[in-house]
Design a protein around this motif. Sequence first.
Motif, short mmCIF file in Angstrom:
data_model
loop_
_atom_site.label_atom_id
_atom_site.label_comp_id
_atom_site.label_asym_id
_atom_site.label_seq_id
_atom_site.Cartn_x
_atom_site.Cartn_y
_atom_site.Cartn_z
N SER A 162 0.82 -1.22 0.00
CA SER A 162 0.00 0.00 0.00
C SER A 162 0.86 1.27 0.00
O SER A 162 0.36 2.35 -0.31
N SER A 163 2.15 1.15 0.31
CA SER A 163 3.03 2.33 0.27
C SER A 163 3.45 2.67 -1.16
O SER A 163 4.02 3.73 -1.39
N LEU A 164 3.18 1.79 -2.10
CA LEU A 164 3.54 2.03 -3.50
C LEU A 164 2.38 2.67 -4.25
O LEU A 164 1.23 2.31 -4.02
N PRO A 165 2.64 3.58 -5.18
CA PRO A 165 1.57 4.32 -5.86
C PRO A 165 0.91 3.56 -7.00
O PRO A 165 0.00 4.08 -7.62
N HIS A 166 1.31 2.33 -7.27
CA HIS A 166 0.88 1.62 -8.47
C HIS A 166 -0.51 1.01 -8.39
O HIS A 166 -1.08 0.65 -9.41
N TRP A 167 -1.06 0.86 -7.21
CA TRP A 167 -2.25 0.03 -7.04
C TRP A 167 -3.50 0.85 -6.82
O TRP A 167 -3.56 1.69 -5.95
N ALA A 168 -4.55 0.56 -7.62
CA ALA A 168 -5.86 1.19 -7.45
C ALA A 168 -6.60 0.53 -6.30
O ALA A 168 -7.35 1.18 -5.58
N SER A 169 -6.39 -0.76 -6.12
CA SER A 169 -6.99 -1.47 -4.99
C SER A 169 -6.08 -2.61 -4.57
O SER A 169 -5.29 -3.12 -5.35
N LEU A 170 -6.23 -2.98 -3.32
CA LEU A 170 -5.41 -4.03 -2.72
C LEU A 170 -6.29 -4.78 -1.73
O LEU A 170 -6.89 -4.16 -0.85
N ASP A 171 -6.38 -6.09 -1.90
CA ASP A 171 -7.26 -6.89 -1.04
C ASP A 171 -6.50 -8.14 -0.61
O ASP A 171 -5.59 -8.60 -1.30
N THR A 172 -6.88 -8.67 0.53
CA THR A 172 -6.28 -9.92 1.01
C THR A 172 -7.34 -10.75 1.72
O THR A 172 -8.32 -10.22 2.24
N GLN A 173 -7.12 -12.05 1.70
CA GLN A 173 -7.95 -12.96 2.48
C GLN A 173 -7.19 -14.26 2.68
O GLN A 173 -6.34 -14.61 1.85
N PRO A 174 -7.48 -14.96 3.77
CA PRO A 174 -6.83 -16.25 3.97
C PRO A 174 -7.29 -17.22 2.88
O PRO A 174 -8.43 -17.15 2.41
N HIS A 175 -6.41 -18.08 2.46
CA HIS A 175 -6.77 -19.08 1.46
C HIS A 175 -7.78 -20.04 2.09
O HIS A 175 -7.56 -20.51 3.20
N PRO A 176 -8.89 -20.35 1.41
CA PRO A 176 -9.94 -21.15 2.04
C PRO A 176 -9.56 -22.58 2.36
O PRO A 176 -10.12 -23.17 3.27
N SER A 177 -8.58 -23.15 1.64
CA SER A 177 -8.29 -24.56 1.89
C SER A 177 -6.85 -24.81 2.33
O SER A 177 -6.44 -25.96 2.46
#
Length: 159
Positions: free
Chosen positions: A122-137
């Motif tokens: 998120s400190s880099l200017p390149h991303w319009a959005s950034l999301d994360t989630q634990p892998h379900p399996s």
Amino acid sequence: PPQARDMSWTCPGHVPVDTQRSAREGSATRCCLGPSRGHPGAISGQQRGLSYQVCDARSTPFADAVFGGAVDKGLLDAALCSEGFDYEAGLLAGEVARLLSDGGVWVSLSLSPPSVVLPLLSSLPHWASLDTQPHPSAAGVFSYVATRAERRPAARLPA
């Protein structure tokens, strides 16, 4: 730009990072690239219509904005395990952003927790959005999804 292509940062049967060999060669991060359409510089083999090329993930031979997507399984982790991890991971993320077309998506599967990865990306200017989630399996694996921001045209100086 040319039509966007999907890209995989890893390929079957290849280890994305060989730290001993990389250190000897002066390259801290190596990857195996496989564009879904052949790239003229890809010379290391063919498999199921994909061209594979081994290169430094921080500085690839591809033109700007030519891929619509990138998938990383473990390469970000390798950068985060290196000395100067924030710098190395920043170089990797910057190169992925350079390769992605506007709106392109980088999916990274990582063992590194959001408390480490999200502040860095998120400190880099390149991303319009950034999301994360634990892998379900897979316990302890996180999926990070970063969408490339639109590039701003370079400012023109008055004539």
